[in-house]
Each structure stands twice: as C-alpha cells, then as structure tokens.
Design an enzyme around this catalytic site. Structure first.
Site, PDB file in Angstrom:
ATOM      1  N   ASP A 169      36.206  72.985  60.076  1.00  0.00           N
ATOM      2  CA  ASP A 169      36.498  71.963  59.078  1.00  0.00           C
ATOM      3  C   ASP A 169      37.072  70.741  59.808  1.00  0.00           C
ATOM      4  OD1 ASP A 169      37.687  72.014  55.835  1.00  0.00           O
ATOM      5  OD2 ASP A 169      38.643  70.675  57.290  1.00  0.00           O
ATOM      6  N   ILE A 170      36.614  69.551  59.423  1.00  0.00           N
ATOM      7  CA  ILE A 170      37.075  68.318  60.082  1.00  0.00           C
ATOM      8  C   ILE A 170      38.556  68.086  59.724  1.00  0.00           C
ATOM      9  CG2 ILE A 170      36.512  65.874  60.493  1.00  0.00           C
ATOM     10  CD1 ILE A 170      34.108  67.837  60.832  1.00  0.00           C
ATOM     11  N   ASN A 177      38.073  59.120  55.303  1.00  0.00           N
ATOM     12  CA  ASN A 177      37.312  58.460  54.231  1.00  0.00           C
ATOM     13  C   ASN A 177      38.096  57.294  53.647  1.00  0.00           C
ATOM     14  OD1 ASN A 177      34.845  59.794  53.972  1.00  0.00           O
ATOM     15  ND2 ASN A 177      35.753  61.486  52.838  1.00  0.00           N
ATOM     16  N   ASP A 186      30.251  60.050  55.764  1.00  0.00           N
ATOM     17  CA  ASP A 186      28.927  60.692  55.763  1.00  0.00           C
ATOM     18  C   ASP A 186      28.323  60.667  57.166  1.00  0.00           C
ATOM     19  OD1 ASP A 186      29.112  61.154  53.107  1.00  0.00           O
ATOM     20  OD2 ASP A 186      27.589  59.717  52.469  1.00  0.00           O
ATOM     21  N   GLU A 213      33.533  69.229  53.729  1.00  0.00           N
ATOM     22  CA  GLU A 213      33.515  69.032  55.189  1.00  0.00           C
ATOM     23  C   GLU A 213      33.796  70.354  55.910  1.00  0.00           C
ATOM     24  OE1 GLU A 213      36.616  69.632  53.879  1.00  0.00           O
ATOM     25  OE2 GLU A 213      37.648  68.575  55.523  1.00  0.00           O
TER      26      GLU A 213
HETATM   27  N1  LIG Z   1      32.195  61.144  53.214  1.00  0.00           N
HETATM   28  C1  LIG Z   1      32.183  62.359  52.726  1.00  0.00           C
HETATM   29  N2  LIG Z   1      33.358  62.966  52.410  1.00  0.00           N
HETATM   30  C2  LIG Z   1      33.314  64.232  51.942  1.00  0.00           C
HETATM   31  C3  LIG Z   1      32.120  64.923  51.763  1.00  0.00           C
HETATM   32  N3  LIG Z   1      32.402  66.140  51.277  1.00  0.00           N
HETATM   33  C4  LIG Z   1      33.741  66.223  51.162  1.00  0.00           C
HETATM   34  N4  LIG Z   1      34.293  65.072  51.569  1.00  0.00           N
HETATM   35  C5  LIG Z   1      35.707  64.687  51.584  1.00  0.00           C
HETATM   36  O1  LIG Z   1      36.415  65.492  52.490  1.00  0.00           O
HETATM   37  C6  LIG Z   1      37.803  65.384  52.130  1.00  0.00           C
HETATM   38  C7  LIG Z   1      38.455  66.735  52.378  1.00  0.00           C
HETATM   39  O2  LIG Z   1      39.833  66.539  52.191  1.00  0.00           O
HETATM   40  P1  LIG Z   1      40.900  67.689  52.303  1.00  0.00           P
HETATM   41  O3  LIG Z   1      40.331  68.966  51.779  1.00  0.00           O
HETATM   42  O4  LIG Z   1      42.172  67.175  51.663  1.00  0.00           O
HETATM   43  O5  LIG Z   1      41.075  67.930  53.819  1.00  0.00           O
HETATM   44  P2  LIG Z   1      41.477  66.968  55.017  1.00  0.00           P
HETATM   45  O6  LIG Z   1      41.897  65.630  54.569  1.00  0.00           O
HETATM   46  O7  LIG Z   1      40.351  67.012  56.005  1.00  0.00           O
HETATM   47  O8  LIG Z   1      42.716  67.704  55.627  1.00  0.00           O
HETATM   48  P3  LIG Z   1      42.722  68.986  56.546  1.00  0.00           P
HETATM   49  O9  LIG Z   1      41.431  69.718  56.324  1.00  0.00           O
HETATM   50  O10 LIG Z   1      43.913  69.766  56.096  1.00  0.00           O
HETATM   51  O11 LIG Z   1      42.848  68.507  57.950  1.00  0.00           O
HETATM   52  C8  LIG Z   1      37.866  64.954  50.673  1.00  0.00           C
HETATM   53  O12 LIG Z   1      38.404  63.663  50.597  1.00  0.00           O
HETATM   54  C9  LIG Z   1      36.388  64.930  50.259  1.00  0.00           C
HETATM   55  O13 LIG Z   1      36.108  63.846  49.370  1.00  0.00           O
HETATM   56  C10 LIG Z   1      30.896  64.242  52.079  1.00  0.00           C
HETATM   57  O14 LIG Z   1      29.794  64.754  51.939  1.00  0.00           O
HETATM   58  N5  LIG Z   1      30.993  62.969  52.554  1.00  0.00           N
END
Ligand SMILES: Nc1nc2c(ncn2[C@@H]2O[C@H](COP(=O)(O)OP(=O)(O)OP(=O)(O)O)[C@@H](O)[C@H]2O)c(=O)[nH]1
Length: 299
Positions: A169-170, A177, A186, A213
C-alpha cells in the site's frame, strides 16, 4: 450438385457453377479430373461413403472451413492475386434413381455466419478481459485476484508446495492526492504498477489491484521468507522510482509498505485466512513506521 457412381457431375445449379473457381461449366465433368486435389480428402471419402454404402454425412465448417474451391467472384481476388474461398456447410445425401445410386451435395455459404460468430467471440473475449482488468493500471482487478488466489491455493494443496501472498500500500497517499491532485495520484499508481508488472512478467507471480491504493502479489511455489526478500526488492524499486512526495512525513519520494504471509498444504486456514494474515502484516508495517516489509508471524 448431383454426382453419379463415376463422380461425374450430372447436375449442377447456376449459383454453384458460378461459385467454383474454374474457367468453364462443370456439367458432365468428372469432379476429380477437374479438381484432383480433392482426392482422398474428407469430402471425397464422404461422397464415396454415400455412393457405396448409402450413408449421409455433413461437413461442418468447424473442422474444415472450405472443402470445395468456391468463392464470391466479385470480391475474392486479393492484392497478392490469391483467391479466397468462402466457408461452407456441405450436406452429402445418397439418392436412388432407376436402381442407380447418386449422391447429392447441398452446399451452403456460411461465410457471413462465420464472420458474425468470429466477431461475437472477439467481443466476448474483450468483455471478459475488461471484466478482469483494472482500468487505471491495466493489471488484474479484485475479481481476477480472487480467481487467481483460489487457483494458487488449490495448486499449493494438490502439489504440496508452499505459496506466499504480498499486500502493499502506498504511504501517505491521501496527502499525496491532496497536495498534487488526483490525476498525479493516478499517474503515480500507474507508474508503480508498470514498474512492478515488468519485473514480475516472466516470474509466474501475479500482480493485482486489491482496491484503492492497495495491491497484492500472488506467489505460487514460494516460501514466505523468500517472498519477504523479494518484497524488500519491490519496496526498494518503488522508492527508486523517485516520484516526488512533498507531503510524506517519512521521505521526499513515494514509498510503500509491504505485508507478507505464507500458506502450506495441510494448513487449516482458507484463502481468506491468508489474506487476513498478509493484511495484518501490512498493518504492522504501517504502524511501525511505513516504507518497510513485515513478514507475518515474525516479530
Ligand atoms: N488518485 C487516486 N487516489 C486513489 C485511488 N484509489 C484510492 N485513492 C486514494 O488513496 C487514499 C488512501 O488514503 P488512506 O487510506 O487514508 O491512506 P494513506 O493516506 O495512504 O495513509 P497510509 O496508508 O496510512 O500511509 C484516499 O485518499 C483515496 O482517495 C485512485 O485510483 N486514484
């Protein structure tokens, strides 16, 4: 078209006579003298069967699309000078007249039907591919992941092998974003998956998007310790892409956290158990600082 015992064409209708790739009318000609290439072909055997044993048969285009040299005269000549024969369905029927046995060939042009069938098959294949592919990244989607994981677990059980599952996971992707925009987000996801899929291409491992993500890698025939070492390489490669991340609290560039779990034949947990273990390991990677690999069961 009707043939007698000598395979002479005793009757041929105008449509068929025109369709044969041949310069003169075929009435009263011997089929094999005009088309010697048909000798011992399936159509010849079926005609003989009808004439000698009175057995009917059907030659469908499934096995042999075009048993006879028939074409649409108007559009059969290609740029390279070759003529294209059309797909045929041929019914071979024995018949009796004045104590003589004949054989009737009823020939149907099925080229349009075959073209339509090919088109429908291609469309069905395309829809099937779309149903299993993630639109943004082009890798396997969640539905495809479920099928692939079930297959890998079954193979593990049948062949008494180990297997592993990686979840990653990123890190800080929401701030990414928020800071750089959803489109940049994206592009970041597409770039990371492109990098990893090219690394995994010939490995027999499957990369899939689990959701948002979060991604996973199914690794058949792989011990969890080995999977953990590979996850460390993937983590490193994500970091080395050097995608700028001004809102990350741990780095200047995009990083990812990895959770790894293993499964063995004989273990009681199902594939949902395996997902849970990999997801828990990922959670521990997140809570213990991010940008790291955690192997399930290891402290
Ligand atoms: N651009 C983009 N964003 C996405 C996509 N799918 C999910 N996201 C975003 O990924 C983000 C995930 O956020 P969180 O689950 O809070 O996790 P995080 O900010 O990476 O924090 P940690 O995982 O704890 O490091 C959310 O803001 C989603 O909107 C996608 O297909 N494109």
């Amino acid at each position: 078209m009707i043939l007698d015992q000598e395979l002479s064409i005793t009757f041929i209708n105008q449509w068929l006579d025109n369709a044969f790739i041949h310069p003169y009318p075929l009435q009263d000609k011997k089929l094999l003298e005009v088309f010697p290439e048909l000798a011992d072909q399936r159509i010849h055997q079926c005609i003989q069967q009808a004439l000698e044993q009175g057995l009917p048969s059907i030659l469908s285009p499934g096995l042999n699309q075009a048993p006879l040299p028939l074409c649409h005269k108007c559009n059969c000549i290609h740029d390279n000078g070759e003529q294209s024969v059309f797909a045929q369905m041929i019914r071979i029927q024995p018949m009796e007249q004045n104590d003589q046995r004949y054989c009737m060939l009823e020939i149907q042009d099925v080229s349009t039907m075959m073209r339509r069938e090919k088109l429908l098959n291609e469309q069905a294949e395309k829809l099937n591919r779309m149903a299993l592919t993630d639109e943004l990244t082009g890798i396997a989607n969640r539905r495809h992941f479920n099928g692939l994981l079930e297959k890998a677990v079954n193979q593990t059980i049948q062949q008494n092998q180990p297997m592993s599952l990686i979840f990653f996971d990123i890190d800080f992707f929401k701030p990414f974003n928020d800071n750089l925009g959803h489109q940049a987000g994206d592009q970041c996801l597409a770039r990371i998956t492109r990098q990893l899929s090219s690394e995994l291409e010939s490995s027999g491992f499957h990369l899939a998007r689990y959701g948002g993500e979060e991604f996973c890698i199914i690794m058949p025939d792989t011990e969890p310790e080995q999977a953990s070492r590979m996850a460390e390489c993937y983590r490193n490669h994500v970091e080395q892409l050097s995608i700028s991340h001004p809102a990350s609290k741990i780095s200047d560039v995009v990083t990812a956290s990895f959770g790894v779990a293993g499964f063995r034949a004989g273990q009681t947990d199902t594939f949902t158990g395996l997902i849970l273990k990999a997801d828990n390991a990922l959670y521990r990677a997140k809570t213990s600082g991010r940008n790291r690999v955690v192997l399930s069961g290891k402290t």
